[in-house]
Design a protein around this motif. Structure first.
Motif, PDB file in Angstrom:
ATOM      1  N   ASN A 356      13.958  -4.096   2.034  1.00  0.00           N
ATOM      2  CA  ASN A 356      14.368  -5.464   2.356  1.00  0.00           C
ATOM      3  C   ASN A 356      13.500  -6.139   3.402  1.00  0.00           C
ATOM      4  N   ASN A 357      12.773  -5.362   4.203  1.00  0.00           N
ATOM      5  CA  ASN A 357      12.182  -5.966   5.396  1.00  0.00           C
ATOM      6  C   ASN A 357      10.770  -5.474   5.708  1.00  0.00           C
ATOM      7  N   ILE A 358       9.974  -5.192   4.680  1.00  0.00           N
ATOM      8  CA  ILE A 358       8.573  -4.850   4.916  1.00  0.00           C
ATOM      9  C   ILE A 358       7.796  -6.133   5.175  1.00  0.00           C
ATOM     10  N   ASN A 359       7.145  -6.187   6.333  1.00  0.00           N
ATOM     11  CA  ASN A 359       6.366  -7.383   6.637  1.00  0.00           C
ATOM     12  C   ASN A 359       4.866  -7.122   6.591  1.00  0.00           C
ATOM     13  N   ARG A 360       4.478  -5.841   6.412  1.00  0.00           N
ATOM     14  CA  ARG A 360       3.044  -5.530   6.393  1.00  0.00           C
ATOM     15  C   ARG A 360       2.797  -4.253   5.597  1.00  0.00           C
ATOM     16  N   MET A 361       1.816  -4.306   4.683  1.00  0.00           N
ATOM     17  CA  MET A 361       1.391  -3.132   3.926  1.00  0.00           C
ATOM     18  C   MET A 361      -0.027  -2.769   4.356  1.00  0.00           C
ATOM     19  N   ILE A 362      -0.203  -1.503   4.750  1.00  0.00           N
ATOM     20  CA  ILE A 362      -1.522  -0.990   5.125  1.00  0.00           C
ATOM     21  C   ILE A 362      -1.893   0.053   4.070  1.00  0.00           C
ATOM     22  N   LEU A 363      -2.965  -0.197   3.331  1.00  0.00           N
ATOM     23  CA  LEU A 363      -3.373   0.689   2.248  1.00  0.00           C
ATOM     24  C   LEU A 363      -4.631   1.446   2.645  1.00  0.00           C
ATOM     25  N   THR A 364      -4.624   2.739   2.388  1.00  0.00           N
ATOM     26  CA  THR A 364      -5.788   3.559   2.731  1.00  0.00           C
ATOM     27  C   THR A 364      -5.977   4.634   1.675  1.00  0.00           C
ATOM     28  N   GLN A 365      -6.970   5.501   1.872  1.00  0.00           N
ATOM     29  CA  GLN A 365      -7.196   6.591   0.927  1.00  0.00           C
ATOM     30  C   GLN A 365      -7.675   7.828   1.672  1.00  0.00           C
ATOM     31  N   MET A 366      -7.275   8.989   1.175  1.00  0.00           N
ATOM     32  CA  MET A 366      -7.688  10.242   1.772  1.00  0.00           C
ATOM     33  C   MET A 366      -9.149  10.519   1.447  1.00  0.00           C
ATOM     34  N   ASN A 367      -9.781  11.378   2.253  1.00  0.00           N
ATOM     35  CA  ASN A 367     -11.172  11.761   2.006  1.00  0.00           C
ATOM     36  C   ASN A 367     -11.219  12.826   0.908  1.00  0.00           C
ATOM     37  N   SER A 368     -10.951  12.397  -0.323  1.00  0.00           N
ATOM     38  CA  SER A 368     -10.854  13.331  -1.439  1.00  0.00           C
ATOM     39  C   SER A 368     -11.152  12.602  -2.739  1.00  0.00           C
ATOM     40  N   ASP A 369     -11.736  13.320  -3.682  1.00  0.00           N
ATOM     41  CA  ASP A 369     -11.976  12.753  -5.017  1.00  0.00           C
ATOM     42  C   ASP A 369     -10.671  12.472  -5.736  1.00  0.00           C
ATOM     43  N   ARG A 370      -9.595  13.074  -5.272  1.00  0.00           N
ATOM     44  CA  ARG A 370      -8.286  12.895  -5.918  1.00  0.00           C
ATOM     45  C   ARG A 370      -7.569  11.638  -5.455  1.00  0.00           C
ATOM     46  N   ALA A 371      -8.102  10.968  -4.445  1.00  0.00           N
ATOM     47  CA  ALA A 371      -7.412   9.818  -3.850  1.00  0.00           C
ATOM     48  C   ALA A 371      -7.551   8.572  -4.725  1.00  0.00           C
ATOM     49  N   THR A 372      -6.486   7.794  -4.798  1.00  0.00           N
ATOM     50  CA  THR A 372      -6.538   6.483  -5.438  1.00  0.00           C
ATOM     51  C   THR A 372      -7.282   5.517  -4.524  1.00  0.00           C
ATOM     52  N   ASP A 373      -8.158   4.700  -5.114  1.00  0.00           N
ATOM     53  CA  ASP A 373      -8.923   3.719  -4.357  1.00  0.00           C
ATOM     54  C   ASP A 373      -7.979   2.768  -3.617  1.00  0.00           C
ATOM     55  N   ALA A 374      -8.172   2.636  -2.315  1.00  0.00           N
ATOM     56  CA  ALA A 374      -7.302   1.767  -1.506  1.00  0.00           C
ATOM     57  C   ALA A 374      -7.354   0.322  -1.978  1.00  0.00           C
ATOM     58  N   ASN A 375      -8.495  -0.106  -2.509  1.00  0.00           N
ATOM     59  CA  ASN A 375      -8.611  -1.488  -2.993  1.00  0.00           C
ATOM     60  C   ASN A 375      -7.708  -1.730  -4.205  1.00  0.00           C
ATOM     61  N   ILE A 392      -7.549  -0.727   4.393  1.00  0.00           N
ATOM     62  CA  ILE A 392      -8.446  -0.029   5.332  1.00  0.00           C
ATOM     63  C   ILE A 392      -8.837   1.298   4.671  1.00  0.00           C
ATOM     64  N   THR A 393      -9.991   1.344   4.046  1.00  0.00           N
ATOM     65  CA  THR A 393     -10.358   2.511   3.238  1.00  0.00           C
ATOM     66  C   THR A 393     -10.568   3.762   4.086  1.00  0.00           C
ATOM     67  N   ASP A 394     -11.053   3.603   5.299  1.00  0.00           N
ATOM     68  CA  ASP A 394     -11.275   4.765   6.157  1.00  0.00           C
ATOM     69  C   ASP A 394      -9.933   5.252   6.710  1.00  0.00           C
ATOM     70  N   ILE A 395      -9.583   6.495   6.408  1.00  0.00           N
ATOM     71  CA  ILE A 395      -8.280   7.028   6.783  1.00  0.00           C
ATOM     72  C   ILE A 395      -8.098   7.076   8.298  1.00  0.00           C
ATOM     73  N   ASP A 396      -9.157   7.413   9.037  1.00  0.00           N
ATOM     74  CA  ASP A 396      -9.054   7.447  10.503  1.00  0.00           C
ATOM     75  C   ASP A 396      -8.735   6.075  11.064  1.00  0.00           C
ATOM     76  N   ASP A 397      -9.433   5.065  10.555  1.00  0.00           N
ATOM     77  CA  ASP A 397      -9.199   3.693  11.029  1.00  0.00           C
ATOM     78  C   ASP A 397      -7.788   3.235  10.684  1.00  0.00           C
ATOM     79  N   ALA A 398      -7.327   3.595   9.480  1.00  0.00           N
ATOM     80  CA  ALA A 398      -5.993   3.170   9.051  1.00  0.00           C
ATOM     81  C   ALA A 398      -4.909   3.796   9.926  1.00  0.00           C
ATOM     82  N   VAL A 399      -5.048   5.093  10.214  1.00  0.00           N
ATOM     83  CA  VAL A 399      -4.056   5.772  11.054  1.00  0.00           C
ATOM     84  C   VAL A 399      -4.093   5.224  12.473  1.00  0.00           C
ATOM     85  N   GLU A 400      -5.284   4.980  12.984  1.00  0.00           N
ATOM     86  CA  GLU A 400      -5.401   4.411  14.333  1.00  0.00           C
ATOM     87  C   GLU A 400      -4.733   3.043  14.403  1.00  0.00           C
ATOM     88  N   TYR A 401      -4.908   2.242  13.347  1.00  0.00           N
ATOM     89  CA  TYR A 401      -4.274   0.923  13.315  1.00  0.00           C
ATOM     90  C   TYR A 401      -2.750   1.073  13.292  1.00  0.00           C
TER      91      TYR A 401
END
Length: 435
Positions: A356-375, A392-401
């Protein structure tokens, strides 16, 4: 061989391991003198909740003084997490020793022209060796994938087989219909041994009950139970619970996840079957054990305003959304989301849209060939109407954010993959050690 070398060897197995039904694991265990035949098992399969149910049962048996093995997957940070005795991870020395015993037999198998066992088969064999070496009284054994052809299904006479909630997951391997998936899970049912089933789909009950009838397995099944919340805080729930097999007036659980109440109901039903099988268990110790129960990565706070949850399929996301809508209906949420390629990310994100109340979606991807493209994730979020989207495709940057938002006092939920949960826990562990 040191611990680092042991882990490297196991992690390299997917490059040359080949699955061949139960043939590989049978040959390997024969060469190891079948350590599993000396053990008593509680075998657990299902789509969601099986790891939690296994861990609850382990806590209960340990509380009664039984030396208890626990085998689960996947791990979040270290492989040792998969193999426990009395809820303590196998230490590095025992891990190496078990691998060396297994590896020696693998080398002989390969010399004889057999397939190299898979990653999971090696870990299953190591667990059986470790439990047998340590004279474990009971092993709580979680299947990896499915049931019928799962490596754990090499066991012959479990004390009880348990099947938790079944939904659509791994359909490329297990089948496209609920009946097909249930049939694969039903593969763990053994002739003359009891079965516990929780179901929320009639097709599941019909499939499992036919298999139980064919194998003369007494079926303890149910699809409804009653519970009442007595008290809830940001860290725990007190509740009453009953179904046709048991009645508990007050259970204390260290979690905020309502979906764990379903898993408690399965564990408590299994307890009744264990008592019927002659295992000495009492109500006081059962309740004490459940107070101690923890299962990392399931509706777990890692910071005051940051929650992680390992839901990684449609059914899991749906249960997460139900809890979030109950617990945070007056709080704006930011969601950090990622997914693997073999998961139906569109259906999973569509379930998240029901928050009911999501105001922001942050999409990222793991450093793996199995990961779905964040875009791709970001494009679909836009397509179904999410407004504030950060890709934010870089997982480190996404987690830091995500951490920065939490530090600002915003509520952040991280979901979609157990790999994401493990990554976040590992990162925070490293930072704590550095601090």
């Amino acid at each position: 061989m040191n611990y680092k070398e042991a882990c490297k060897y196991i992690l390299n197995i997917p490059k040359f391991g080949k699955k061949s039904g139960l043939e590989n694991i049978k040959i390997l265990l024969d060469l190891l003198d079948n350590p599993q035949k000396e053990l008593k098992f509680i075998h657990v399969a299902g789509t969601n909740g099986k790891g939690s149910v296994c861990t609850m049962l382990s806590y209960i048996l340990c509380e009664h003084g039984y030396k208890t093995g626990l085998f689960t997957s996947p791990h979040l940070i270290n492989m040792n997490e998969r193999i426990k005795i009395n809820n303590i991870d196998i230490d590095n020395e025992d891990f190496i020793n078990a691998l060396v015993q297994v590896k020696n037999k693998i080398e002989y198998m390969v010399e004889q022209g057999y397939n190299h066992p898979t990653f999971f088969e090696v870990l299953v064999a190591m667990a059986f060796v470790y439990y047998n070496n340590n004279n474990v009284e009971y092993v709580i054994l979680e299947t990896g994938l499915g049931g019928r052809l799962d490596s754990t299904n090499i066991i012959e006479n479990p004390v009880v087989s348990v099947i938790t909630s079944i939904g659509y997951d791994h359909i490329a391997i297990l089948g496209n219909t609920i009946e097909e998936i249930a049939r694969e899970k039903a593969g763990i049912i053994k002739h003359g041994r009891p079965t516990v089933l929780y179901y929320d789909k009639k097709e599941v009950f019909n499939t499992i009950s036919i298999e139980c009838s064919n194998k003369k397995s007494k079926l303890y099944s149910y699809n409804d139970f009653n519970y009442g919340i007595l008290k809830r805080t940001k860290k725990n729930i007190d509740f009453s619970i009953n179904n046709k097999y048991y009645n508990y007036n007050e259970v204390y659980l260290n979690t905020i996840a309502n979906y764990q109440i379903i898993n408690i109901s399965i564990a408590l039903t299994t307890v009744e079957v264990l008592i019927n099988e002659g295992i000495d268990l009492n109500r006081k110790s059962i309740l004490q054990a459940l107070k101690k129960f923890t299962w990392p990565g399931r509706m777990e706070y890692v910071m005051d305003n940051m929650l992680i949850d390992g839901a990684h399929n449609v059914q899991g996301i749906r249960m997460f959304v139900k809890d979030i809508n109950n617990l945070y209906k007056n709080t704006e949420l930011s969601i950090l989301y990622t997914s693997l390629k073999d998961k139906p990310y569109k259906e999973m994100i569509s379930e998240l849209k029901k928050c009911n109340n999501i105001n922001r979606m942050i999409l990222t991807q793991m450093n793996s060939d199995r990961a779905t493209d964040a875009n791709l994730l970001g494009e679909y979020c836009k397509e179904i109407g999410f407004k504030d989207i950060y890709t934010i495709t870089d997982i480190d940057d996404a987690v830091e954010y995500a951490i920065s938002l939490s530090n600002e006092g915003r509520m952040v939920c991280c979901i979609g993959s157990l790999y994401l949960v493990g990554y976040i826990k590992s990162k925070m562990k490293e930072e704590a050690q550095y601090d």
